[in-house]
Design a protein around this motif. Structure first.
Motif: not given
Length: 502
Positions: A10, A12, A89-90
């Motif tokens: 993800k 993340r 988060e990305d």
């Protein structure tokens, strides 16, 4: 604990910090970077982290002697709060949240003090037994106070061989000498006991500690904590401490003072209390015993809590701080006492409400910082059995205020347990801990060192006239300003070490 996990799929980052705040977590969130570390000095090595002092954090430090909450002494850096987690988060979006909160206190007591003491015995014993597990030599920081003495009792019960105990003594300073009390406990439980007799520590230690602590800290007990950690590390790699008992079970003197103030509020009319506050501000110098209590009496109970153990009041900080710096602080953030007052939860009553504030501020941002930095400087791991999750839950959820502290007693529940387990010769009512005879040392090399450092401070940091008056008042013996002078000296040593500026 503090840790971070990178989710490869993800893209993340997840990070979290323990409930009490035993381990630190600093981070800087920038448009193109997210950096984190257990030490602020690691972030300072990054080109995008400027060494600019945060004016709001600076005011908090002057008020309380530590930088609380999620703010950091440097602009552009934050601390992850205890019992909080974060996700990045990305793309760089960062959010934090509380994964746990201090439980609400019980309203009525349906169990006897003895029944509660039985549960405390079981929970503390279980916590100590778990934390005794180690594949390296382990010792106990024994001050002779009730918290570390009960840890020693539990360790002796759980161990099949004599446990190691260590303490620091100050010959010639009887009011600070824990040696006789620690010896009583050590002999009672048959521990292998070691004392470190210390003369006035060299002032050369202070710049070393200023560097180690990352953020400035004004707790002078960092010195005996460091000396004790150094002593233990000569023979052990892990140690158990007694920190956390005061915040969980009502051990501080100011809880009694705040309960007395609550009673006076019901008796004295508000105009009379405001008059006392006004007279105090107008005629009494900061540092006089009872000054902070008199200030707190004039307002609400949450403001009284906020004025507890304050080092520099708002009028004093306004004089001490350069005008431009103070203006930025007032424009961008809350007054430190207003911020701390907002943490008080009146539904918890007294002393429960004050204990909760201390658990959220003083414990993680002063006490645990001091223990972590001083011990890690010696490569010593210190564990805190009193801060076991189950003990924290029990103390705040199940123990009523009547079993915490009253006008006549403090730390009621641990004392009940102490009467069962500890030697009768030990005075359970005394309260000292690892403190420093700073006022005595100030008459010698320490006082000269403080004067030299503070006399050469940049005018952009402190007002020199205000600092000179503090030193002169201290030298004449009129008011005890030792902790305030220690506060200013440690800030200046930290600032010089890291070349920080406004």
């Amino acid at each position: 604990f503090s840790f971070a996990i990178w989710d490869v799929e993800k893209r993340r980052l997840f990070a979290a910090r323990d409930r009490a705040g035993e381990k630190p977590f600093f981070y800087s969130s920038q448009p193109r970077f997210f950096a984190f570390s257990s030490e602020l000095k690691a972030l300072m090595a990054l080109p995008f982290v400027e060494r600019k002092i945060n004016p709001s954090a600076y005011q908090q430090f002057l008020a309380y002697g530590y930088v609380p909450g999620d703010i950091c002494i440097l602009q552009g850096v934050q601390k992850l709060r205890p019992a909080h987690a974060l996700i990045v988060e990305d793309g760089g979006r960062c959010r934090t949240w509380a994964y746990w909160q201090v439980p609400a206190g019980t309203v009525s007591n349906t169990r006897s003090v003895d029944e509660l003491a039985d549960e405390l015995d079981e929970l503390l014993g279980r916590a100590v037994k778990r934390q005794l597990v180690s594949d390296v030599p382990l010792g106990i920081c024994l001050s002779g106070g009730i918290d570390s003495s009960l840890v020693t009792a539990m360790a002796a019960r759980a161990s099949q061989k004599p446990v190691r105990t260590f303490t620091v003594v100050f010959p010639g300073s009887l009011e600070y000498d824990e040696g006789p009390y620690a010896k009583i406990v050590a002999e009672h439980f048959g521990t292998r006991h070691t004392e470190l007799q210390t003369a006035p520590a060299s002032v050369e230690l202070l710049p070393v500690l200023a560097r180690q602590f990352d953020e400035p800290c004004a707790d002078s007990s960092m010195v005996p904590t460091y000396l004790l950690s150094r002593l233990i590390r000569q023979e052990c790699t892990v140690a158990l401490g007694g920190d956390g008992g005061d915040e969980l079970f009502g051990g501080y003197r100011h809880y009694t003072s705040l309960m007395l103030q609550s009673r006076l509020r019901r008796i004295l009319p508000e105009p009379f209390r405001s008059l006392i506050q006004t007279l105090c501000r107008g005629f009494l110098p900061s540092g006089v015993r009872g000054y902070n209590s008199a200030l707190g009496l004039g307002g609400t109970i949450n403001r009284a809590v906020a004025h507890t153990n304050i080092l520099f009041t708002e009028p004093f900080r306004r004089k001490l701080t350069p005008r431009q710096v103070y203006r930025v602080h007032t424009e961008e953030s809350e007054e430190p006492t207003e911020w701390k007052a907002s943490l008080f939860d009146s539904a918890r009553g007294m002393p429960g409400g004050a204990m909760n504030v201390d658990f959220l501020t003083y414990l993680p941002d002063d006490i645990l910082v001091k223990v972590d930095r001083a011990s890690m400087l010696n490569s010593l791991e210190v564990r805190c059995p009193w801060l076991d999750f189950n003990l924290i839950e029990f103390a705040f959820r199940n123990v009523p205020n009547s079993c915490r502290a009253t006008l006549g007693q403090k730390k009621i529940l641990p004392k009940v347990l102490g009467k069962r387990l500890l030697p009768k010769a030990l005075n359970l009512d005394r309260k000292q801990g690892f403190s420093l005879p700073l006022r005595k040392w100030m008459k010698g090399a320490w006082g000269q060192f403080f004067t030299e450092i503070l006399s050469s401070v940049d005018h952009a940091i402190f007002d020199q006239q205000v600092v000179r008056r503090l030193i002169e008042t201290q030298n004449r013996g009129l008011v005890n300003h030792t902790e305030r002078l220690f506060c200013l000296t440690m800030f200046e040593l930290w600032r010089r070490e890291y070349r920080a500026s406004f």
